[in-house]
Design an enzyme around this catalytic site. Structure first.
Site, PDB file in Angstrom:
ATOM      1  N   ASP A   7       1.342   4.600 -12.190  1.00 40.83           N
ATOM      2  CA  ASP A   7       2.692   5.020 -11.698  1.00 40.83           C
ATOM      3  C   ASP A   7       3.090   5.884 -12.693  1.00 40.83           C
ATOM      4  OD1 ASP A   7       5.267   4.765 -10.790  1.00 40.83           O
ATOM      5  OD2 ASP A   7       5.904   2.933 -12.040  1.00 40.83           O
ATOM      6  N   GLU A  67       1.805   7.726  -7.539  1.00 40.48           N
ATOM      7  CA  GLU A  67       2.997   7.997  -6.891  1.00 40.48           C
ATOM      8  C   GLU A  67       3.370   9.546  -6.772  1.00 40.48           C
ATOM      9  OE1 GLU A  67       6.378   4.879  -6.623  1.00 40.48           O
ATOM     10  OE2 GLU A  67       6.988   6.086  -8.246  1.00 40.48           O
ATOM     11  N   ASP A 141       6.510  -1.079 -14.022  1.00 41.07           N
ATOM     12  CA  ASP A 141       5.670   0.215 -14.051  1.00 41.07           C
ATOM     13  C   ASP A 141       4.034  -0.565 -13.457  1.00 41.07           C
ATOM     14  OD1 ASP A 141       7.233   2.457 -15.087  1.00 41.07           O
ATOM     15  OD2 ASP A 141       7.377   1.043 -16.745  1.00 41.07           O
TER      16      ASP A 141
END
Length: 179
Positions: A7, A67, A141
């Protein structure tokens, strides 16, 4: 197969590592990488590159998922996130060239919870149902990175970085036979 989920962020980033054997998924590790102690953004880029490079060396992932960029209201924040992702992708490409994938936040949430606009708490709860309730995330996260890795496992037929993903497999379809 070992999958590293990331992330991305310019101040902190989450990571998670899972191992896939057939249809079984095993949690290996997760955590957060912090860069906010370095006040100057340009100085952080080297730290971001180095930390992701070390993760790739430590876990030797077969594939990496991260992501994709998200819409933000602040153009400077988007620019910094894009540069941080670039440093991460450069580090990953040393060992995983051609094996880097990206997923939209909505696809990640939908893959894990069945709902593309799920709250972070819903994502964490779904991950705890998959990997066990003893799984304790220190940051969102970290849980997001694990969700990204699981999303990749469920969407393995996806195109490589820069392409689109189909997201046809879901947790329900993969784990429906489990009691």
């Amino acid at each position: 197969m070992v999958i590293l989920g990331i992330d991305p962020g310019s101040r902190k980033a989450g990571y998670a590592v899972i191992k896939v054997v057939g249809r079984k998924v095993e949690y290996l590790a997760s955590g957060a990488l912090r860069y906010d102690k370095t006040p100057e953004f340009l100085d952080r880029l080297g730290l971001i590159y180095q930390s992701v490079r070390e993760l790739c060396q430590k876990y030797s992932p077969d594939e990496v998922a991260l992501e994709s960029l998200i819409y933000v209201k602040s153009i400077p924040a988007l620019s910094k996130l894009a540069q941080a992702r670039g440093a991460m992708i450069a580090a990953m490409s040393e060992t995983c060239l051609g094996k880097i994938y990206e997923y939209s936040p909505n696809l990640v949430k939908s893959s894990v919870t069945g709902h593309g606009h799920a709250a972070k708490e819903g994502v964490e709860k779904s991950l705890q149902m998959i990997f066990g309730s003893q799984l304790d995330f220190k940051t969102s996260d970290e849980s997001d990175a694990l969700a990204i890795a699981v999303c990749h496992f469920l969407s393995r037929d996806a195109k490589k970085l820069g392409g689109t993903t189909s997201g046809k497999r879901t947790l329900k379809s993969v784990f429906s036979g489990r009691a």
